[in-house]
Every structure is written in C-alpha cells, then in structure tokens.
Scaffold this motif. Structure first.
Motif, PDB file in Angstrom:
ATOM      1  N   LEU A  17       0.816  -1.219   0.000  1.00 20.35           N
ATOM      2  CA  LEU A  17       0.000   0.000   0.000  1.00 20.35           C
ATOM      3  C   LEU A  17       0.849   1.268   0.000  1.00 20.35           C
ATOM      4  O   LEU A  17       0.621   2.175  -0.796  1.00 20.35           O
ATOM      5  CB  LEU A  17      -0.904   0.004   1.245  1.00 20.35           C
ATOM      6  CG  LEU A  17      -2.132  -0.889   1.174  1.00 20.35           C
ATOM      7  CD1 LEU A  17      -2.865  -0.890   2.502  1.00 20.35           C
ATOM      8  CD2 LEU A  17      -3.054  -0.419   0.055  1.00 20.35           C
ATOM      9  N   ALA A  76       9.983   0.649   1.706  1.00 20.35           N
ATOM     10  CA  ALA A  76       8.589   0.679   2.171  1.00 20.35           C
ATOM     11  C   ALA A  76       8.117  -0.759   2.381  1.00 20.35           C
ATOM     12  O   ALA A  76       7.067  -1.163   1.895  1.00 20.35           O
ATOM     13  CB  ALA A  76       7.714   1.410   1.168  1.00 20.35           C
ATOM     14  N   PRO A  78       7.753  -4.122   5.373  1.00 16.51           N
ATOM     15  CA  PRO A  78       7.449  -4.219   6.811  1.00 16.51           C
ATOM     16  C   PRO A  78       8.685  -3.873   7.650  1.00 16.51           C
ATOM     17  O   PRO A  78       9.821  -4.157   7.245  1.00 16.51           O
ATOM     18  CB  PRO A  78       7.048  -5.691   6.972  1.00 16.51           C
ATOM     19  CG  PRO A  78       6.549  -6.094   5.619  1.00 16.51           C
ATOM     20  CD  PRO A  78       7.398  -5.354   4.639  1.00 16.51           C
ATOM     21  N   THR A  81      11.989  -5.791   8.278  1.00 15.23           N
ATOM     22  CA  THR A  81      12.996  -5.984   7.218  1.00 15.23           C
ATOM     23  C   THR A  81      13.854  -4.732   6.984  1.00 15.23           C
ATOM     24  O   THR A  81      14.772  -4.766   6.162  1.00 15.23           O
ATOM     25  CB  THR A  81      12.300  -6.342   5.868  1.00 15.23           C
ATOM     26  OG1 THR A  81      11.526  -5.203   5.455  1.00 15.23           O
ATOM     27  CG2 THR A  81      11.367  -7.529   5.998  1.00 15.23           C
TER      28      THR A  81
HETATM   29  N1  LIG Z   1       4.614   7.259   6.649  1.00 14.54           N
HETATM   30  C1  LIG Z   1       3.383   6.784   6.763  1.00 14.54           C
HETATM   31  O1  LIG Z   1       2.447   7.505   7.055  1.00 14.54           O
HETATM   32  C2  LIG Z   1       3.149   5.317   6.487  1.00 14.54           C
HETATM   33  C3  LIG Z   1       1.861   4.849   6.244  1.00 14.54           C
HETATM   34  C4  LIG Z   1       1.692   3.489   5.988  1.00 14.54           C
HETATM   35  C5  LIG Z   1       2.786   2.630   6.001  1.00 14.54           C
HETATM   36  N2  LIG Z   1       4.024   3.148   6.279  1.00 14.54           N
HETATM   37  C6  LIG Z   1       5.184   2.253   6.348  1.00 14.54           C
HETATM   38  O2  LIG Z   1       5.449   1.711   5.069  1.00 14.54           O
HETATM   39  C7  LIG Z   1       5.907   0.368   5.208  1.00 14.54           C
HETATM   40  C8  LIG Z   1       5.020  -0.560   4.389  1.00 14.54           C
HETATM   41  O3  LIG Z   1       3.705  -0.469   4.881  1.00 14.54           O
HETATM   42  P1  LIG Z   1       2.456  -0.830   3.949  1.00 14.54           P
HETATM   43  O4  LIG Z   1       1.273  -0.200   4.560  1.00 14.54           O
HETATM   44  O5  LIG Z   1       2.769  -0.558   2.530  1.00 14.54           O
HETATM   45  O6  LIG Z   1       2.386  -2.403   4.177  1.00 14.54           O
HETATM   46  P2  LIG Z   1       1.873  -3.483   3.115  1.00 14.54           P
HETATM   47  O7  LIG Z   1       1.733  -4.743   3.901  1.00 14.54           O
HETATM   48  O8  LIG Z   1       0.701  -2.963   2.357  1.00 14.54           O
HETATM   49  O9  LIG Z   1       3.082  -3.613   2.082  1.00 14.54           O
HETATM   50  C9  LIG Z   1       4.312  -4.143   2.418  1.00 14.54           C
HETATM   51  C10 LIG Z   1       4.868  -4.790   1.145  1.00 14.54           C
HETATM   52  O10 LIG Z   1       6.212  -5.177   1.406  1.00 14.54           O
HETATM   53  C11 LIG Z   1       6.391  -6.452   0.814  1.00 14.54           C
HETATM   54  N3  LIG Z   1       7.519  -7.108   1.468  1.00 14.54           N
HETATM   55  C12 LIG Z   1       7.542  -7.909   2.555  1.00 14.54           C
HETATM   56  N4  LIG Z   1       8.825  -8.287   2.827  1.00 14.54           N
HETATM   57  C13 LIG Z   1       9.595  -7.701   1.878  1.00 14.54           C
HETATM   58  C14 LIG Z   1      10.983  -7.713   1.601  1.00 14.54           C
HETATM   59  N5  LIG Z   1      11.854  -8.363   2.385  1.00 14.54           N
HETATM   60  N6  LIG Z   1      11.420  -6.998   0.547  1.00 14.54           N
HETATM   61  C15 LIG Z   1      10.588  -6.313  -0.260  1.00 14.54           C
HETATM   62  N7  LIG Z   1       9.250  -6.269  -0.040  1.00 14.54           N
HETATM   63  C16 LIG Z   1       8.769  -6.945   1.017  1.00 14.54           C
HETATM   64  C17 LIG Z   1       5.073  -7.176   0.997  1.00 14.54           C
HETATM   65  O11 LIG Z   1       4.936  -8.250   0.071  1.00 14.54           O
HETATM   66  C18 LIG Z   1       4.096  -6.044   0.729  1.00 14.54           C
HETATM   67  O12 LIG Z   1       3.754  -5.965  -0.642  1.00 14.54           O
HETATM   68  C19 LIG Z   1       5.918   0.057   6.702  1.00 14.54           C
HETATM   69  O13 LIG Z   1       7.187   0.322   7.226  1.00 14.54           O
HETATM   70  C20 LIG Z   1       4.935   1.071   7.261  1.00 14.54           C
HETATM   71  O14 LIG Z   1       5.158   1.404   8.614  1.00 14.54           O
HETATM   72  C21 LIG Z   1       4.234   4.458   6.482  1.00 14.54           C
END
Ligand SMILES: NC(=O)c1ccc[n+]([C@@H]2O[C@H](COP(=O)([O-])OP(=O)(O)OC[C@H]3O[C@@H](n4cnc5c(N)ncnc54)[C@H](O)[C@@H]3O)[C@@H](O)[C@H]2O)c1
Length: 325
Positions: A17, A76, A78, A81
């Motif tokens: 996301l 971006a 989890p 990682t």
């Molecule tokens: N700044 C903000 O306001 C904000 C908002 C939402 C999320 N985030 C951060 O962004 C990051 C991702 O969150 P999200 O909401 O997109 O989660 P998400 O679960 O939607 O997406 C995470 C993606 O990372 C992939 N992934 C897992 N392990 C991986 C790896 N080793 N290498 C590459 N990809 C990998 C997953 O398959 C998934 O597609 C988190 O650190 C979260 O805290 C920040």
C-alpha cells in the motif's frame, strides 16, 4: 553529487500500500527514473509492473540493490525488514528513504545511523508529518514563542480496525503512535525521560493505547492511538500544544487555532497539501545537493524509538519507565 540534468535513479523496496503511494508520486516526476522495484509477493509485482511500466522487478530487494545502479532507495517494506535492507543499501553507497518505524528498536536504528555516518551515506527517516505544511506551521508558531514556553502536548491518532489484521506483526505504538512520538519530540525539542502506557482492552491491538510521557525539559505529553473504529468517518488526527502564554491546536484537514493574549485566531490551512510528495521532493533535493541538511536524522528517529521502547516495556510491566537514552 547526482548530475543536475540526469533523472535520479530510484529503487523501491516494497510495493504494498505505502510503496505504491511513493511510486504513484515518483512516476509523475520527470526528474526521476524508477530504476527497479522489489517485492516477494507476485501479486504486488504484477500490479507494479502494469502500473509503473518498470522492467526491472525483483522478488528480493537485496539482489535488486546489488544489481541495479541507483542514486537512492526507498524502503517501504514491513519494519522487521528495514535494518537488513537499509544496511545493504548503505553498503552499496545508496542514499535511503527509510519508512517509519525505521527499525524495531532504538539500538538497531543507531546501528544503521553509525553505519551510514561512517559510510557518508544519507538516510532520511520517513517521518512524513515533518513535511506536512500545516504541522510545520504549528511547529513554527511554537518555536517562535507564539504560545510561550511549551508545557504540554496532546495528540490523537485513531484508525479503523482493519489495521489489526493488516499490521498484525507490529504494535500500534510502533506503527501509528510513532508519528505522535516524533511530533512531540519535534515540538518539545528535547528527549524524554519517563513514560507510562496503558492499553484497553489490555490484550490485542483492537484497543486504545494511551500514554503519558515527560521530556527532560518537563514538557508533559499525552499521546493516544486507537485501532477500534469502523472504516468510514473517523475523528481527525489532532495535535495540541499548550504553553505558558497560550496554545495552538491542529485538527488535521479541518482547523488550525492559535490562542494567545486572550484571542483565538483561526488560521487558514494550507490545502491541498501532499506531505508525501513534499517528503519525496526533500529526499530528491538532498540527493542532488549533498550539502543540503535532511529535515531529520536517524538519531532523531532513534530518540523516538527509545521512547517507544519505554512505552512497550510499560505496557508489559504496568509501571512507569525511565527512558533516558
Ligand atoms: N509514513 C506513513 O504515514 C506510512 C503509512 C503506511 C505505512 N508506512 C510504512 O510503510 C511500510 C510498508 O507499509 P504498507 O502499509 O505498505 O504495508 P503493506 O503490507 O501494504 O506492504 C508491504 C509490502 O512489502 C512487501 N515485502 C515484505 N517483505 C519484503 C521484503 N523483504 N522486501 C521487499 N518487499 C517486502 C510485501 O509483500 C508487501 O507488498 C511500513 O514500514 C509502514 O510502517 C508508512
């Protein structure tokens, strides 16, 4: 320094996301080339391939970083990682925009900081609200003495309960309260010395987490996050700072009020504003000009994680925790 005329080559690790939020903004810029995307989830890769027309898709970000020349990497994925990916990017001399929480603990954030500092590589923690114009306005009012000496900070951040399943492996303190922790550090300008947290219900993330913390300078901070709401209308995120000569209060997307000298002034919000686009602009600007100072450092993020660690210990033990770094 990257050549002024050439597009910056950016890698994106994680096309979930929030990775897609980054990519949606990067694809609109003609000063950026998305040089590669990595995600182990085939569905995320397929979506990214179709949407961003990027040939170089990887299932492993470590391999992508080793193989694709780039100026910067956006991480971006989890948070569990982040450390490994950031260290690999730094090892290859690539600047990093590292999503929050930058690491699961302050110690690990400091490990990345030390490695980045000795390699001379810039790492920008993804504390996006530092780049939000309305939060910046509130902080400017506080820093310019508009409320007198800050005494108290109150922040709330409520989210819908889909967060419980989406982020089942990360505590709400690290996932959402970390924004409020960073805002409190920014506004108060001092680290914390003690913290107490409560959770109701006590077990599980579908709960309210309420915390009270105090900085070394005596600023008391009440920070709350709840993952209990139904999707749809939610109370707006809110940040209030009370000083000894007034207060300032932001209801995100709604109002900004400044109380001082017996008057309440409603200030116009900067709207529309896109904090993530501003953050990317800042990151790319720092890549183009290494003399430019990043808005915050990994050491700032580590100070926030130090408090987060104290709050997690408090949730476990039920007591007040000393959190001096
Ligand atoms: N700044 C903000 O306001 C904000 C908002 C939402 C999320 N985030 C951060 O962004 C990051 C991702 O969150 P999200 O909401 O997109 O989660 P998400 O679960 O939607 O997406 C995470 C993606 O990372 C992939 N992934 C897992 N392990 C991986 C790896 N080793 N290498 C590459 N990809 C990998 C997953 O398959 C998934 O597609 C988190 O650190 C979260 O805290 C920040």
């Amino acid at each position: 320094m990257a050549e002024a005329s050439a597009p910056l080559r950016i890698l994106v690790a994680g096309a979930g996301l929030f990775g897609r939020e980054h990519l949606d903004r990067l694809i609109k810029r003609d000063d950026v080339r998305i040089a590669g995307i990595a995600d182990p989830n085939p569905a995320a890769c397929d979506l990214a391939r179709a949407r961003y027309r990027v040939a170089d898709l990887f299932t492993d970000p470590l391999e992508m970083i080793a193989r694709v020349p780039a100026d910067g990497v956006i991480v971006a994925t989890p948070s569990s990682t982040h450390v490994e990916i950031a260290l690999r990017a730094i090892g290859h001399g690539r600047a990093v925009l590292l999503e929050k929480p930058v690491a699961p603990s302050a110690d690990l954030a400091l490990r990345i900081a030390e490695t980045a500092e000795s390699a001379g590589v810039m790492v920008l923690p993804g504390h996006v609200l530092r780049h939000d114009r309305n939060h910046q306005r509130l902080v400017e009012i506080v820093k310019s003495g508009g409320v007198g000496s800050p005494l108290y900070v109150n922040a709330r951040r409520y989210r819908d309960d889909s967060h419980v399943a989406r982020y089942s492996d990360i505590d709400p303190v690290l996932m959402t309260l970390i924004h409020d922790i960073d805002l409190a550090l920014w506004v108060a300008g001092a680290p914390f010395r003690a913290a107490r947290a409560w959770r109701n219900p006590a077990v599980g993330f579908r709960s309210m987490t309420a915390t009270t913390c105090i900085t070394t300078t005596g600023v008391i901070c009440d920070l709350r996050t709840a993952w209990t709401f139904a999707a749809g209308d939610l109370p707006a995120d809110r940040l209030e700072v009370v000083g000894d000569r007034g207060s300032v209060e932001l209801e995100v997307g709604r109002t900004l009020h400044h109380y001082a000298e017996g008057n309440c002034r409603g200030l116009d919000l900067v709207a529309p504003d896109d904090a993530l686009a501003n953050e990317l602009d800042h990151f790319l600007g720092c890549l183009r000009d290494p003399q430019r100072k990043p808005a915050l450092t990994l050491r700032d993020a580590a100070a926030g994680l130090n408090l987060a660690g104290g709050l997690l210990r408090s949730l476990e033990s039920g007591g007040t925790q000393e959190v001096m770094a």
